[in-house]
Design an enzyme around this catalytic site. Sequence first.
Site, PDB file in Angstrom:
ATOM      1  N   THR A   1      32.180  17.252 -18.370  1.00 27.23           N
ATOM      2  CA  THR A   1      31.792  16.323 -18.390  1.00 27.23           C
ATOM      3  C   THR A   1      31.115  15.590 -18.123  1.00 27.23           C
ATOM      4  OG1 THR A   1      33.531  15.470 -16.453  1.00 27.23           O
ATOM      5  CG2 THR A   1      34.732  14.981 -18.857  1.00 27.23           C
TER       6      THR A   1
ATOM      7  N   GLY B   1      35.052  17.678 -10.371  1.00 26.22           N
ATOM      8  CA  GLY B   1      36.169  18.330  -8.954  1.00 26.22           C
ATOM      9  C   GLY B   1      35.966  19.589  -8.505  1.00 26.22           C
TER      10      GLY B   1
ATOM     11  N   GLU C   1      41.003  14.633 -18.748  1.00 23.86           N
ATOM     12  CA  GLU C   1      41.227  16.060 -19.715  1.00 23.86           C
ATOM     13  C   GLU C   1      41.596  15.701 -21.080  1.00 23.86           C
ATOM     14  OE1 GLU C   1      40.317  18.975 -18.963  1.00 23.86           O
ATOM     15  OE2 GLU C   1      39.850  18.477 -17.030  1.00 23.86           O
TER      16      GLU C   1
END
Length: 672
Positions: free
Chosen positions: A140, A179, A431
């Site tokens: 992303t 993350g 997601e």
Amino acid sequence: MPSQSTIDLQNARKTVSFDPKVLNRLLNEGSRDGEMRKRVVEVLESEEVFAKGKRAYMSRKERMAAGLRISRRLMELCDEKGWDYTEYLEALASADEPLGLNLHEVAFQPVIAAQCSDEQQAIWLPKCMNHEILGCYMQTELGHGSNVQQLETTSTYDPSTEEFVLNSPTVSSTKWWIGGLGILATHGVVQARLFLKGRDMGPHLFLVQLRSLEDHSLMPGIEAGEIGPKVHGAMAAVDNGWARFSSVRIPRSQMLARFAHVSSDGTYSKPPHDKLAYGGMIFIRAQMIGSLAWRLAKAVTISTRYLHTRRQFANPELQKGEAGYGVERQVITYPGVYMRLLPQISRAYVFITAGKDMADLYHSMASQLSSGDASLLAETHAVSSGLKTYVSAGVVDGVENVRRAMGGHGFLDASGVGRIFANELPSVTYEGDNYILHLQVARSALKSLSTFFATPTTTLSPSSAYLSVLHPLPSLPLAVFAPSSFLSPALQLQLISLRASFGLARLARLVQSGKKWSELSHECVEVSKGVTEAFLVRRMLEAVEGQAGLLSRGAGKKEQEVLRTLYILHTIESALPSLLEFGILAPSPPSLDPSTTSSSLGALEALREQLSSLAKQLLPEMVGLVDAFGFGDWELDSAVGRYDGEPYETMLARAKKDLDANVGNVEARKTM
């Protein structure tokens, strides 16, 4: 002498008609080892670094530092205890603190295993497994999330040096929300647009070293950092990060080459399917489903136990002198309470089963992909997208629902339910934003419908099996008058399949009428929900019937009702607007006569009567059903959801302990 709350919980367990341990084994079968989990939890419970109660009082900086200590200790325990990889993953999950390390295990390493060539795997997988490197999955961007095709990060091949040159050409191309990137990761799998001889070949995957393995400093040409706190203070120990690339060079060997390949002179070998690079995202969605299911199971365990111990208001229907007069009533016995909890318990069971199915489907797809067979890719994408949207929304809504049922005490961090809600809330977005995935599910369903109309006798995939109800089409509306009719599996499947099929057919008509796809996004939400529920209902019927079903392997009647009937009937009830709109069921005839008997009820009233009857039958089983999830007190970390009850004593003791700790912290800071 035990308190009344403890006695109430003990008495509730006496009414359970089955062995929760048997059901627990069935729930864990094929996905988790319950005994292994207990062994791992005992180790974590004994160490201060894994203590959970202090986290609510930590600053974000302290949570991040504590998260890194947890990560390091988990790796040390693997060596000390001789844990295998499965035990390590169980420990990581049981630590109950979302960490950047989780993303190494669920987003980085699986992509290396699935998308790297054999030669690349031989180099990089051992480093991943031994944690010589720590990775993140960098897809992303600041300006793009779900729209992978429009990602802006570029990777341009330089044949003179046999290197790829990565760049972030715009502000919006900044990698964002990744993350593990903010602090932890040494490497990243980067989704970037491949440019060969000036041609844009679309998104591909590249392995990039982000930080030095000597001093953890950023590599030349890379800017990176942490993006900041999240809503509700959730996932405070996860270092979601950002990164930018400025002429970062990586060797040709670090383009993930299982499917696509660039030779030394820049010749491109096309993958067998243009969506193969999305495999990592599909894997994350696949594993999310089971993980989310167990989080809902944890929340309903806490809420169910507490509401059995909580008493509020005397029964106004009792007269003085009658047994129980003046005694406050257990909150769980109010229909307004148990009718909220029972659907969430049944959802947890259904979602756990769906999580196993999704894992099996993904592994089958991955096995086929390893040999270049992409035949399962479309089906896996459709099922994972549908389940991701349905389960994530269901879990977030369900956790909040059971928290509200707990009243004021549910709002305390000490209850444990609020933390689950905060941590799982973003699952409806990451997601793949759920509304974007609804479009993808609907588009896939339209293709199935078109194929079915062209060849009605064609073999249907599991995700489109509901269409079989259209051939032949039954006479409508269906004649349903008795409550017991809704216990028929055949009728249940027919109702939910017709609803999905007719909703899809309506969308197809809108497309055929000239409506633009961009104008139909809202219409796709109900279609996606309908086809996903049809898939789940069929799966639940298969799960409890036949030789491979749960019933034949030791589960009892009540388990069957939870796994199938209660979930399906609530699903049908929520689908009533569509069932009436499409003429599948007829409206109930209006009647102002209070003496109207059940034999003359319409379909809607019959359904509601059957739901009410079923819920009353399951009320004595509720504690056993949540005990079957197998959570210990340390795992729940709840003052009100303890196995032995004692919510008030525990809350007061915890408040005193927290007060002492906070006073100590304030005094310590004054002297700094």
